[in-house]
Scaffold this active site. Structure first.
Site, mmCIF file in Angstrom:
data_model
loop_
_atom_site.group_PDB
_atom_site.id
_atom_site.type_symbol
_atom_site.label_atom_id
_atom_site.label_comp_id
_atom_site.label_asym_id
_atom_site.label_seq_id
_atom_site.Cartn_x
_atom_site.Cartn_y
_atom_site.Cartn_z
ATOM 1 N N CYS A 63 73.171 -42.286 -38.708
ATOM 2 C CA CYS A 63 72.542 -44.041 -38.936
ATOM 3 C C CYS A 63 71.320 -44.611 -37.860
ATOM 4 O O CYS A 63 70.616 -45.080 -38.914
ATOM 5 C CB CYS A 63 74.026 -44.344 -38.596
ATOM 6 S SG CYS A 63 74.611 -44.688 -37.203
ATOM 7 N N HIS A 100 73.178 -51.816 -36.096
ATOM 8 C CA HIS A 100 73.105 -51.280 -35.137
ATOM 9 C C HIS A 100 71.734 -51.365 -34.346
ATOM 10 O O HIS A 100 70.806 -52.230 -35.303
ATOM 11 C CB HIS A 100 73.184 -50.064 -35.131
ATOM 12 C CG HIS A 100 74.005 -48.457 -35.481
ATOM 13 N ND1 HIS A 100 75.203 -49.280 -34.855
ATOM 14 C CD2 HIS A 100 73.945 -47.250 -35.886
ATOM 15 C CE1 HIS A 100 76.150 -48.257 -35.191
ATOM 16 N NE2 HIS A 100 75.404 -47.308 -35.630
#
Length: 343
Positions: free
Chosen positions: A131, A244
């Site tokens: 990711c 994130h």
């Protein structure tokens, strides 16, 4: 998207990424004839919604893939290792969200905005990158094409959703416990995550890096097809539920001004520039959650070195960092008549 519809399976359907895959398939109206939801025995019998229909979660078995043309895997590396070959043998293309196949030389590691041409080289399995790697390379690609990147230093600030629903629940329960002066319980992550930062994602390697950091190094080089890029990473778990964030320092062969980088990224696919610090406008995890783009801001020239650029990159790790990227790969295959596939 296409006249033909396809038989799809989601492996790990009851997990955080699996549920997001189902949601993204529905939102983007992927051409589905039938949808099989597969998971462990623990989730067997649960029901999940798809386009107003309640679908039963079935136990994953080696014979679960009869008639399946595309299988989206997100149930952990050990599950992919055991069951992906069965899916391929049954005639399905596997898009795998785990790290198990990523560095295999005959398995394309794909971010559709960056290297879609590699999709056609698959032998039945296509890998979704990590990711944190995905959101970074979407931003690196146009810079690399314009001025060739020599070195990258990245520090990540990764949400608890990257460690799964249990880690998110632990953040919630610890926060409630602290605010109510109750005992704090640590079960999922190595230390308390509420009101804390943990410089520890995945296991430590002999060289002092974590596996998460090494993934970012190796995957970036493979995706950008340039092993000469020097890259170092420090990955940190932070008390955020979803999204994130990354501080990225880039050194290029040819100098780019901050304006040139801003102009490049403003037209880059999958990127949205949010960069008006005078008005406190820059990417935030809470604003990226539930959205598709990779947001970039704080674009500035590095005053410590020649040809250096600093960036702040934020994305929803469950969407672009996992589910959306997988579905985009599938969409590319449909649009380019790469489905169905015969082993």
């Amino acid at each position: 998207m296409a006249d033909k519809e396809f038989n799809i399976a989601v492996v790990g359907a009851s997990g955080a990424v699996g549920r997001e895959m189902i949601a993204v398939l529905e939102e983007r109206n992927f051409p589905i004839s039938s949808l099989s939801l597969l998971a462990s025995a623990r989730s067997e019998g649960n029901r999940l919604e798809f386009k107003g229909e309640s679908i039963r979660v079935e136990r994953l078995k080696h014979d679960s893939f009869k008639g399946v043309e595309l299988a989206l895997f997100s149930a952990g590396g050990s599950v992919s290792k055991e069951f992906a070959a069965s899916a391929v043998k049954a005639g399905a293309v596997v898009i795998d969200n785990t790290s198990h196949f990523r560095m295999e030389p005959n398995v394309p590691l794909v971010v559709p905005e960056v290297n879609p041409e590699t999709i056609a080289t698959h032998k039945g399995i296509i890998s979704n990158p990590n990711c944190s790697t995905i959101q970074m390379v979407v931003v690196l690609k146009p810079i690399h094409d314009a001025a060739r990147i020599k070195r990258v230093v990245v520090s990540t600030y990764q949400s608890t959703s990257g460690a799964g629903k249990k880690a998110m629940d632990e953040l919630f329960s610890q926060t409630v416990a602290i605010l109510n002066q109750r005992e704090i319980k640590v079960n999922v992550l190595p230390h308390q995550i509420a009101f804390n930062c943990l410089p520890h994602i995945d296991v430590f390697c002999d060289n002092g890096y974590t596996k998460e950091e090494i993934k970012m190094v190796n995957e970036t080089k493979k995706i950008l097809a340039d092993p000469s890029i020097a890259l170092t990473a420090t990955c940190v778990r932070v008390p955020v539920f979803c999204g994130h964030s990354e501080a990225v320092n880039i050194q290029t062969e040819r100098k780019l001004t901050a304006k040139e980088v801003r102009d490049l990224l403003s037209v880059a696919p999958g990127v949205e520039v949010v960069d008006d610090p005078a008005n406190n406008s820059y990417p935030l995890a809470i604003e990226a959650a539930g959205k598709d783009p990779c947001y970039v801001g704080r674009i500035r020239e590095d005053i410590s070195t020649e040809n250096g650029i600093d960036l702040w990159v934020v994305a929803d790790n469950l969407r672009k960092g996992a589910a959306l990227n997988a579905v985009q790969i599938a969409e590319y295959m449909v649009e380019n008549s790469l489905l169905p596939w015969s082993p």
